[in-house]
Write an enzyme that holds these catalytic residues in place. Structure first.
Site, mmCIF file in Angstrom:
data_model
loop_
_atom_site.group_PDB
_atom_site.id
_atom_site.type_symbol
_atom_site.label_atom_id
_atom_site.label_comp_id
_atom_site.label_asym_id
_atom_site.label_seq_id
_atom_site.Cartn_x
_atom_site.Cartn_y
_atom_site.Cartn_z
ATOM 1 N N ASP A 69 -34.374 34.608 20.027
ATOM 2 C CA ASP A 69 -34.598 34.667 18.593
ATOM 3 C C ASP A 69 -35.312 33.383 18.230
ATOM 4 O O ASP A 69 -34.921 32.295 18.672
ATOM 5 C CB ASP A 69 -33.298 34.820 17.806
ATOM 6 C CG ASP A 69 -33.570 35.243 16.368
ATOM 7 O OD1 ASP A 69 -34.441 36.109 16.154
ATOM 8 O OD2 ASP A 69 -32.932 34.702 15.446
ATOM 9 N N ARG A 183 -40.726 28.459 22.516
ATOM 10 C CA ARG A 183 -40.308 29.505 23.461
ATOM 11 C C ARG A 183 -40.560 29.049 24.892
ATOM 12 O O ARG A 183 -39.737 29.262 25.780
ATOM 13 C CB ARG A 183 -41.051 30.810 23.154
ATOM 14 C CG ARG A 183 -40.513 32.008 23.938
ATOM 15 C CD ARG A 183 -41.172 33.319 23.527
ATOM 16 N NE ARG A 183 -40.772 33.698 22.190
ATOM 17 C CZ ARG A 183 -41.583 33.788 21.146
ATOM 18 N NH1 ARG A 183 -42.872 33.509 21.271
ATOM 19 N NH2 ARG A 183 -41.137 34.146 19.967
#
Length: 197
Positions: A69, A183
């Site tokens: 997320d 990420r």
């Protein structure tokens, strides 16, 4: 060994396959694993949502599951949109709508006050319920207008310029972006963990 990535986002699958290519795992999407349902992302943190998705897919697929997320946190907006990044412009507005909404909300904020950061939390859950999480952050600023080539389902790449750079994520190669991004940082930690299993 299979790793099921708990997403229906083609852009994220491409990124994950590239980042984990040298480990020998078969990375497949939730759809490819036969998990078509979506999990309601109602957690208050990125970790809450990542764990919820990974648990669900691990249980359904009986394989190791990975979920992340991520979101953008804008300092001038007290950290908004945060966990609501994908939904803060309303449902079904699409990538263009998200960017338009963000730039509209930011239109009165001067260039010197447009600091923001991306945060990502990656969760990995085994078929037996073992859980691990890894996080990453990248600080930067929001551009005044979109620039670069958009990636599928990653609209904020067009307006996020990381600190120390003068180009948006959307102007960078996948390899360059992944070496810097929230990420990429979180998945680098995941990758080190995966080497141990």
């Amino acid at each position: 060994m299979k790793l099921v990535f708990a997403t229906h986002n083609a852009g994220k699958i491409i990124e994950m396959r590239a980042m984990l290519a040298d480990l020998g795992f078969e990375v497949i999407s939730a759809d490819e694993a036969g998990v078509k349902e979506d999990v309601v992302e109602d957690g208050t943190t990125f970790e809450d949502n990542a764990l919820k998705k990974a648990r669900f897919v691990a249980e359904k697929s009986k394989e190791w599951a990975v979920a992340d997320d991520s979101g953008v946190c804008i300092e001038a907006l007290d950290g908004q949109p945060g966990v609501n990044t994908a939904r803060w412009a309303g449902d079904k507005v699409g990538d263009d709508g998200l960017i338009r909404h963000t730039l509209e909300v930011m239109k009165e904020i001067p260039e010197s006050k447009r600091q923001a950061y991306f945060e990502s939390c990656v969760a990995v859950v085994s078929p037996t319920g073992e859980e691990h999480t890894f996080s990453g952050q990248i600080h930067g600023r929001l551009a005044l207008a979109p620039v670069g080539t958009p990636r599928p389902k990653l609209p904020y790449d067009l307006i996020f310029i990381p600190n120390g750079h003068d180009r948006s994520f959307a102007q960078m190669s996948d390899q360059e972006k992944n070496s810097l991004s929230h990420r990429g940082l979180a998945f680098a930690k995941l990758k080190e963990f995966l080497k141990t299993i």
